[in-house]
Design a protein around this motif. Sequence first.
Motif, PDB file in Angstrom:
ATOM      1  N   LEU A  55      46.973  18.040  24.781  1.00 35.88           N
ATOM      2  CA  LEU A  55      47.368  17.515  26.097  1.00 35.88           C
ATOM      3  C   LEU A  55      46.413  17.942  27.215  1.00 35.88           C
ATOM      4  O   LEU A  55      45.962  17.086  27.982  1.00 35.88           O
ATOM      5  CB  LEU A  55      48.793  17.932  26.426  1.00 35.88           C
ATOM      6  N   PRO A  56      46.064  19.235  27.356  1.00 36.34           N
ATOM      7  CA  PRO A  56      45.115  19.593  28.414  1.00 36.34           C
ATOM      8  C   PRO A  56      43.737  18.955  28.226  1.00 36.34           C
ATOM      9  O   PRO A  56      43.049  18.637  29.191  1.00 36.34           O
ATOM     10  CB  PRO A  56      45.014  21.119  28.327  1.00 36.34           C
ATOM     11  N   LEU A  57      43.347  18.760  26.975  1.00 37.09           N
ATOM     12  CA  LEU A  57      42.042  18.143  26.724  1.00 37.09           C
ATOM     13  C   LEU A  57      42.044  16.668  27.109  1.00 37.09           C
ATOM     14  O   LEU A  57      41.081  16.178  27.705  1.00 37.09           O
ATOM     15  CB  LEU A  57      41.659  18.315  25.254  1.00 37.09           C
ATOM     16  N   ALA A  58      43.120  15.969  26.781  1.00 37.45           N
ATOM     17  CA  ALA A  58      43.219  14.557  27.162  1.00 37.45           C
ATOM     18  C   ALA A  58      43.277  14.423  28.681  1.00 37.45           C
ATOM     19  O   ALA A  58      42.655  13.521  29.252  1.00 37.45           O
ATOM     20  CB  ALA A  58      44.451  13.926  26.527  1.00 37.45           C
ATOM     21  N   ALA A  59      43.985  15.327  29.332  1.00 36.16           N
ATOM     22  CA  ALA A  59      44.039  15.298  30.795  1.00 36.16           C
ATOM     23  C   ALA A  59      42.666  15.566  31.388  1.00 36.16           C
ATOM     24  O   ALA A  59      42.270  14.945  32.380  1.00 36.16           O
ATOM     25  CB  ALA A  59      45.047  16.330  31.299  1.00 36.16           C
ATOM     26  N   GLU A  60      41.914  16.461  30.781  1.00 41.58           N
ATOM     27  CA  GLU A  60      40.563  16.789  31.248  1.00 41.58           C
ATOM     28  C   GLU A  60      39.640  15.582  31.124  1.00 41.58           C
ATOM     29  O   GLU A  60      38.854  15.291  32.021  1.00 41.58           O
ATOM     30  CB  GLU A  60      40.006  17.960  30.444  1.00 41.58           C
ATOM     31  N   LEU A  61      39.748  14.879  30.021  1.00 37.47           N
ATOM     32  CA  LEU A  61      38.892  13.709  29.819  1.00 37.47           C
ATOM     33  C   LEU A  61      39.208  12.600  30.810  1.00 37.47           C
ATOM     34  O   LEU A  61      38.346  11.786  31.123  1.00 37.47           O
ATOM     35  CB  LEU A  61      39.041  13.195  28.384  1.00 37.47           C
ATOM     36  N   SER A  62      40.432  12.565  31.299  1.00 35.39           N
ATOM     37  CA  SER A  62      40.836  11.544  32.272  1.00 35.39           C
ATOM     38  C   SER A  62      40.617  11.977  33.711  1.00 35.39           C
ATOM     39  O   SER A  62      40.796  11.184  34.624  1.00 35.39           O
ATOM     40  CB  SER A  62      42.315  11.214  32.080  1.00 35.39           C
ATOM     41  N   SER A  63      40.244  13.225  33.914  1.00 39.89           N
ATOM     42  CA  SER A  63      40.118  13.781  35.261  1.00 39.89           C
ATOM     43  C   SER A  63      38.815  13.355  35.933  1.00 39.89           C
ATOM     44  O   SER A  63      37.762  13.337  35.304  1.00 39.89           O
ATOM     45  CB  SER A  63      40.165  15.305  35.179  1.00 39.89           C
ATOM     46  N   PRO A  64      38.864  13.047  37.243  1.00 44.17           N
ATOM     47  CA  PRO A  64      37.629  12.709  37.962  1.00 44.17           C
ATOM     48  C   PRO A  64      36.768  13.950  38.240  1.00 44.17           C
ATOM     49  O   PRO A  64      35.573  13.831  38.438  1.00 44.17           O
ATOM     50  CB  PRO A  64      38.131  12.090  39.262  1.00 44.17           C
ATOM     51  N   THR A  65      37.367  15.131  38.229  1.00 41.32           N
ATOM     52  CA  THR A  65      36.618  16.376  38.448  1.00 41.32           C
ATOM     53  C   THR A  65      36.719  17.236  37.188  1.00 41.32           C
ATOM     54  O   THR A  65      37.695  17.964  37.003  1.00 41.32           O
ATOM     55  CB  THR A  65      37.176  17.158  39.655  1.00 41.32           C
ATOM     56  N   PRO A  66      35.750  17.129  36.305  1.00 34.28           N
ATOM     57  CA  PRO A  66      35.853  17.815  35.018  1.00 34.28           C
ATOM     58  C   PRO A  66      35.757  19.345  35.138  1.00 34.28           C
ATOM     59  O   PRO A  66      34.957  19.874  35.884  1.00 34.28           O
ATOM     60  CB  PRO A  66      34.669  17.264  34.218  1.00 34.28           C
ATOM     61  N   LYS A  67      36.618  20.024  34.386  1.00 34.69           N
ATOM     62  CA  LYS A  67      36.608  21.477  34.248  1.00 34.69           C
ATOM     63  C   LYS A  67      36.851  21.789  32.775  1.00 34.69           C
ATOM     64  O   LYS A  67      37.928  22.257  32.409  1.00 34.69           O
ATOM     65  CB  LYS A  67      37.680  22.113  35.118  1.00 34.69           C
ATOM     66  N   PRO A  68      35.867  21.528  31.918  1.00 35.40           N
ATOM     67  CA  PRO A  68      36.108  21.645  30.480  1.00 35.40           C
ATOM     68  C   PRO A  68      36.451  23.055  30.010  1.00 35.40           C
ATOM     69  O   PRO A  68      37.254  23.222  29.106  1.00 35.40           O
ATOM     70  CB  PRO A  68      34.810  21.150  29.845  1.00 35.40           C
ATOM     71  N   VAL A  69      35.877  24.076  30.623  1.00 35.63           N
ATOM     72  CA  VAL A  69      36.165  25.439  30.172  1.00 35.63           C
ATOM     73  C   VAL A  69      37.636  25.775  30.409  1.00 35.63           C
ATOM     74  O   VAL A  69      38.305  26.344  29.552  1.00 35.63           O
ATOM     75  CB  VAL A  69      35.231  26.456  30.870  1.00 35.63           C
ATOM     76  N   ALA A  70      38.147  25.412  31.576  1.00 35.05           N
ATOM     77  CA  ALA A  70      39.561  25.651  31.869  1.00 35.05           C
ATOM     78  C   ALA A  70      40.459  24.864  30.918  1.00 35.05           C
ATOM     79  O   ALA A  70      41.473  25.381  30.442  1.00 35.05           O
ATOM     80  CB  ALA A  70      39.864  25.273  33.313  1.00 35.05           C
ATOM     81  N   ALA A  71      40.085  23.629  30.628  1.00 30.41           N
ATOM     82  CA  ALA A  71      40.891  22.804  29.724  1.00 30.41           C
ATOM     83  C   ALA A  71      40.895  23.385  28.316  1.00 30.41           C
ATOM     84  O   ALA A  71      41.935  23.393  27.651  1.00 30.41           O
ATOM     85  CB  ALA A  71      40.367  21.376  29.698  1.00 30.41           C
ATOM     86  N   ILE A  72      39.763  23.883  27.863  1.00 26.97           N
ATOM     87  CA  ILE A  72      39.692  24.472  26.524  1.00 26.97           C
ATOM     88  C   ILE A  72      40.548  25.731  26.457  1.00 26.97           C
ATOM     89  O   ILE A  72      41.251  25.968  25.478  1.00 26.97           O
ATOM     90  CB  ILE A  72      38.226  24.752  26.142  1.00 26.97           C
ATOM     91  N   GLY A  73      40.525  26.536  27.514  1.00 25.25           N
ATOM     92  CA  GLY A  73      41.364  27.725  27.550  1.00 25.25           C
ATOM     93  C   GLY A  73      42.844  27.379  27.514  1.00 25.25           C
ATOM     94  O   GLY A  73      43.622  27.985  26.767  1.00 25.25           O
TER      95      GLY A  73
END
Length: 127
Positions: A51-69
């Motif tokens: 869920l956090p990863l899918a939300a990250e991919l849809s986000s206009p402001t990417p924060k991949p490290v936070a999403a992975i955590g």
Amino acid sequence: MIRIWLGFIGWSALAATGVGFAGQSWVGAEEVGAIWMGTVASFVGAIAGSLPLAAELSSPTPKPVAAIGKATGLRLLATLGAGLIAALAGNWDRRVLLGSLAASYLALLAVETGWFLKQARKERSTS
């Protein structure tokens, strides 16, 4: 986000089915339930963690490290919770259940990582 997430669920379901059938071929008939319970518990964790990863991919402001955590923590908690419920809900061989849980956790983590990287590359190339 939903379309991305449903794609992940499809790939994870295929991987979980493969792990379940592979594990089933290694144990006796009386232990098949433990194999599938461990696999399903890992699948629940994988769905929650994605869920956090899918939300990250849809986000206009990417924060991949936070999403992975977030994904790692959520995945681990959901898998532990589902595994505990599986262990207490039935009269399973706990060693088989734990082995299945661990094997499917790693397999589904590999699927999740590959899925996230593929989707992130796709998003980057279209932007």
